[in-house]
Design an enzyme around this catalytic site. Structure first.
Site, short mmCIF file in Angstrom:
data_model
loop_
_atom_site.label_atom_id
_atom_site.label_comp_id
_atom_site.label_asym_id
_atom_site.label_seq_id
_atom_site.Cartn_x
_atom_site.Cartn_y
_atom_site.Cartn_z
N LYS A 194 41.15 19.19 42.55
CA LYS A 194 42.15 19.70 43.29
C LYS A 194 41.52 20.87 44.18
O LYS A 194 42.09 21.06 45.37
CB LYS A 194 43.23 20.31 42.30
N ARG A 219 40.50 22.40 50.05
CA ARG A 219 39.61 22.86 51.03
C ARG A 219 39.03 21.96 51.96
O ARG A 219 38.86 22.25 53.28
CB ARG A 219 38.35 23.55 50.27
N GLY A 268 49.37 28.49 45.05
CA GLY A 268 48.63 29.68 45.25
C GLY A 268 47.56 29.49 46.27
O GLY A 268 47.22 30.33 46.93
N ARG A 301 53.83 35.83 42.30
CA ARG A 301 52.45 36.05 42.19
C ARG A 301 51.92 37.06 43.28
O ARG A 301 52.31 37.25 44.49
CB ARG A 301 51.70 34.65 42.30
N SER A 323 37.68 36.13 42.14
CA SER A 323 38.68 35.14 42.53
C SER A 323 38.21 34.22 43.69
O SER A 323 37.76 34.77 44.83
CB SER A 323 39.89 35.78 43.24
N GLN A 366 39.90 32.24 45.24
CA GLN A 366 40.74 31.89 46.55
C GLN A 366 40.68 33.21 47.37
O GLN A 366 40.53 33.19 48.72
CB GLN A 366 42.25 32.07 45.84
N ASP A 424 41.16 28.10 34.09
CA ASP A 424 41.93 27.15 33.84
C ASP A 424 42.12 26.62 32.70
O ASP A 424 43.09 25.86 32.30
CB ASP A 424 41.86 26.00 35.10
N ARG A 445 49.14 23.49 33.34
CA ARG A 445 48.08 23.72 32.45
C ARG A 445 48.37 23.67 31.12
O ARG A 445 47.96 23.22 30.17
CB ARG A 445 47.26 24.91 32.91
#
Length: 433
Positions: free
Chosen positions: A21, A26, A90, A118, A162, A164, A310, A383
């Protein structure tokens, strides 16, 4: 809604996890930025990744999707102004502001009710330090991106581990006037760094410090996405808890910044074997043989938390069957994922009869529990749905997962694959609604 009959016979199965994922997000973004054609195979079938594709198409990128194959074509003209629906993703919401700014596109990014809660200031603030012109709404979505960014080289230290946030900065660095340096407090998944090199970008990594030099992306033309390790983790858990050897995972990504789960479960006594290792597009991959194991409780090292974030709900499930106590702390980031995953994990495992205590930044599980099926709600979190499915399969009686459809966010074929391993266990009640 799914009903799961527990303690059914499991059958031997070789599991090929769907495309990763994180990597799928990306490679679609970098492929679009390269302004050349790119053929992506084994693209994730998760809804979030198709959200990213839809947003790129809205910008003006020509993209065709055929099952797990995604073809990106050169663009001639992009839109000047867009509204981008990031759904529940996100990653989409946090990476695309850098793309809009870099391409000089005005835009508003918004999402569903879950994503709208978030935190986004963690991305907005560093992009502003680089010269980005954008504003959130009380630190959340919607985010408004203005035109006219003048990005400069800076050194930024990340206080929140993070991938992200790191990736958003690195993507902005492509458009900066000078090199951008990102220093991490803890190492996080490094798919973006690996992929940027695959696309011809000059990037240096020294310990926890990454330097990106501005440059033009060069498409590799063909890109195969390795199997998603986070999706594979649930099937690894099935193999560990089963009475007989039933599971082998094929062609799964083994990036060291993603596989801390293997390190943790090995300390718990898991018996696994990694074979057929190779490297594709800079990413390690291989097969994992899983053997039934007697697990023991452990205290999870704080340093591993960012790279097992995760899998922590699943770890709570495994800890329920282990001997002794398992403790997870310094995992407060779980509170601000798709749901409050600490609360959701503790709440549902308690319903199963597990002796688990909620902490501000984690949980403590007393192992050796005998689980009993219940009706549970997973707070629309994919999840937690998958983790509780594993718990249900090894519980007495039946379990109803009321919001099972949210598994589509990351792993749409999940229940189809589970039925191959436990053919008599899964009943889809949603078809009766």
């Amino acid at each position: 809604m799914i009903e799961i009959k527990g303690l059914q016979n499991l059958v031997k199965y070789s599991y090929h996890p769907p495309g990763d994922k994180s990597i799928s997000h990306r490679v679609a973004i970098l492929g679009a930025l390269s302004n050349d054609w790119l053929n992506i195979t084994n693209f994730s079938q998760g809804k979030d990744c198709f959200t990213t594709i839809s947003c790129l198409q809205e910008i003006g990128i020509p993209i065709e999707v055929d099952g797990t194959t995604v073809k990106i074509y050169p663009w001639k003209k992009l839109k000047n102004k867009v509204n981008l629906d990031c759904g529940n993703s996100g990653t989409t919401a946090r990476l695309l502001p850098s793309i809009l700014g870099g391409l000089n596109i005005e835009g508003v990014l918004f999402g569903d009710s879950s994503l709208s809660q978030r935190p986004m200031e963690r991305v907005i603030t560093p992009l502003k330090k680089l010269g980005g012109i954008l504003e959130g709404t009380d630190g959340k979505l919607p985010i408004k991106v203005e035109r006219g960014w003048r990005l400069r080289g800076e050194k930024l230290e990340l206080q929140i581990p993070s991938a992200q946030i790191k990736s958003a900065i690195l993507l902005a660095g492509l458009f900066a006037s000078n090199p951008v340096i990102v220093k991490e407090s803890k190492v996080t998944r490094n798919h973006t760094e690996i992929m940027l090199k695959e696309f011809g970008i000059n990037l240096e990594v020294k310990e926890r410090e990454i330097t990106i030099y501005p440059g033009k992306l060069v498409s590799p033309r063909e890109y195969h996405v390795v199997g998603d390790f986070s999706s594979a983790a649930y099937f690894i858990a099935l193999g560990l808890l089963s009475k007989e050897e039933i599971i082998e995972i094929r062609d799964v990504g083994l990036n060291p910044t993603r596989t801390a789960f293997l390190e943790v479960i090995t300390k718990m006594g898991a018996k696994i074997q990694i074979i057929n290792e190779k490297v594709i597009h800079g990413e390690k991959m291989g097969d994992i043989k899983v053997f039934p194991s007697t697990l023991k409780g452990i205290e999870v090292s704080e340093d591993l938390i960012p790279n097992i974030i995760d899998e922590l709900p699943l770890l709570g499930v495994l800890a329920s069957f282990a001997q002794g106590t398992t403790k997870v702390v310094k995992a407060g980031e779980l509170r601000v994922k798709e749901s409050d995953r600490i609360k959701g994990t503790v709440e549902n495992l308690k319903k199963f009869g597990v002796n688990i205590m909620e902490l501000e930044d984690g949980f403590i599980v007393q192992g050796g529990n005998k689980l009993r099926g219940r009706e549970i709600y997973c707070h629309k979190d994919h999840r937690i749905v998958m983790a509780m499915t594993v718990a249900a399969l090894f519980s007495e009686g039946n379990t109803k997962i009321l919001d099972s459809q949210w598994v589509n966010i990351s792993n749409a074929p999940f229940f189809k694959e589970i039925k191959k391993i436990a053919p008599n266990s899964i009943i889809d009640l949603s078809v009766r609604d």
